[in-house]
Design a protein around this motif. Sequence first.
Motif, PDB file in Angstrom:
ATOM      1  N   ALA A 146       0.848  -1.196   0.000  1.00 25.18           N
ATOM      2  CA  ALA A 146       0.000   0.000   0.000  1.00 25.18           C
ATOM      3  C   ALA A 146       0.883   1.246   0.000  1.00 25.18           C
ATOM      4  CB  ALA A 146      -0.921   0.024   1.219  1.00 25.18           C
ATOM      5  N   GLN A 180      -6.527   1.020  -1.086  1.00 24.43           N
ATOM      6  CA  GLN A 180      -6.391  -0.372  -1.495  1.00 24.43           C
ATOM      7  C   GLN A 180      -5.143  -1.028  -0.894  1.00 24.43           C
ATOM      8  OE1 GLN A 180      -6.418  -0.395  -5.813  1.00 24.43           O
ATOM      9  NE2 GLN A 180      -8.644  -0.614  -5.890  1.00 24.43           N
ATOM     10  N   LYS A 182      -2.770  -4.318  -1.569  1.00 22.42           N
ATOM     11  CA  LYS A 182      -2.459  -5.302  -2.602  1.00 22.42           C
ATOM     12  C   LYS A 182      -1.494  -6.348  -2.057  1.00 22.42           C
ATOM     13  CE  LYS A 182      -3.093  -1.887  -6.286  1.00 22.42           C
ATOM     14  NZ  LYS A 182      -2.501  -1.219  -7.476  1.00 22.42           N
ATOM     15  N   SER A 222     -11.521  -8.462   0.899  1.00 20.14           N
ATOM     16  CA  SER A 222     -12.041  -8.705  -0.450  1.00 20.14           C
ATOM     17  C   SER A 222     -11.708 -10.082  -0.999  1.00 20.14           C
ATOM     18  CB  SER A 222     -11.488  -7.637  -1.408  1.00 20.14           C
ATOM     19  OG  SER A 222     -11.754  -6.336  -0.930  1.00 20.14           O
ATOM     20  N   GLN A 233      -2.479  -8.077  -6.626  1.00 25.94           N
ATOM     21  CA  GLN A 233      -3.940  -8.170  -6.616  1.00 25.94           C
ATOM     22  C   GLN A 233      -4.505  -7.482  -5.375  1.00 25.94           C
ATOM     23  OE1 GLN A 233      -5.463 -12.138  -7.257  1.00 25.94           O
ATOM     24  NE2 GLN A 233      -7.407 -11.693  -6.247  1.00 25.94           N
ATOM     25  N   VAL A 234      -5.601  -6.746  -5.521  1.00 28.38           N
ATOM     26  CA  VAL A 234      -6.251  -6.095  -4.386  1.00 28.38           C
ATOM     27  C   VAL A 234      -6.887  -7.157  -3.500  1.00 28.38           C
ATOM     28  CG1 VAL A 234      -8.082  -4.513  -3.657  1.00 28.38           C
ATOM     29  CG2 VAL A 234      -6.665  -3.954  -5.647  1.00 28.38           C
ATOM     30  N   ALA A 237      -8.824  -3.309   2.072  1.00 27.75           N
ATOM     31  CA  ALA A 237      -8.653  -1.863   2.173  1.00 27.75           C
ATOM     32  C   ALA A 237      -8.205  -1.486   3.575  1.00 27.75           C
ATOM     33  CB  ALA A 237      -9.960  -1.146   1.833  1.00 27.75           C
TER      34      ALA A 237
END
Length: 280
Positions: A146, A180, A182, A222, A233-234, A237
């Motif tokens: 991040a 986000q 990741k 997520s 990849q996300v 958060a």
Amino acid sequence: MLKFVLVVAAFLAPITWACDQPVTISSKTVSGALLSGESCPGDTLMFLDQSFVADEKGLFVIGVGRDIVGEYTLWRTSSAQEEPVAVIQVHEREYSVSIIEGVPQRTVTPSAEDLARIRAEGALVAAAKLTPVSGEYWRAPAISPAPGRISGVYGSQRVYNGTPGRPHYGLDIAAPTGTQVKAPIAGVVVLAESDLFYSGGTIIIAHGANLTSSFLHLSAVSVEVGDVIEQGQVIGAIGATGRATGPHLDWRMNWMNQRVDTQLLLETSWPNTGSRSIEE
């Protein structure tokens, strides 16, 4: 298979291993670092009382925790014998003290009911980190999970609302809620929880080679357990869930039962993360 030779005196001759590949690994590192090595494929090895197996290419990783200092032996083992194959010198590091005010007092002095929840969640997290995951996800250099300001570092002694706590084992990245997060390294999701007592929204990803990353205090989760995650990849958060005073990501990593420093992954040569911290 291992071969044994019986001699007259009833002693066993030195063990013969399945291949003659010598174990190669750096002899120097620092507390909190990772080291990679190479042995015979499928060799059983032991370090810091942790037993593990080299992969099908003979590759393996070891990690050393915050307070590991001095000389430690890496062993190659079989059902009948152990062989010392390397002595690793772990150099000491200095850690700061971090004073944190304003966390919910309930998370500093939890009630009996909260302690029961904490124990149950601790067992859940521990079991997730033991989930066997094969593959070479770990071999790619890490990326930052991040953007943001580094607000906390590995190893610092924490004092919460005036009460001394455990050392901090992660890299804190402060950023607005909703930023986000990741995956810094690819892997498989082994835990995805939205509300743990201390860590709030929490994700754990296994990278193979007994390495896991944990992502704490998330406002959104997520991914689901079993998802195969690509690097970048996300996965969630940034938030301020659990024991937190403001929105940030706490990124941690374990090698088996050793907590290692994720900041070293970003600042030094992967996967030998202590390499630039040692004078050769």
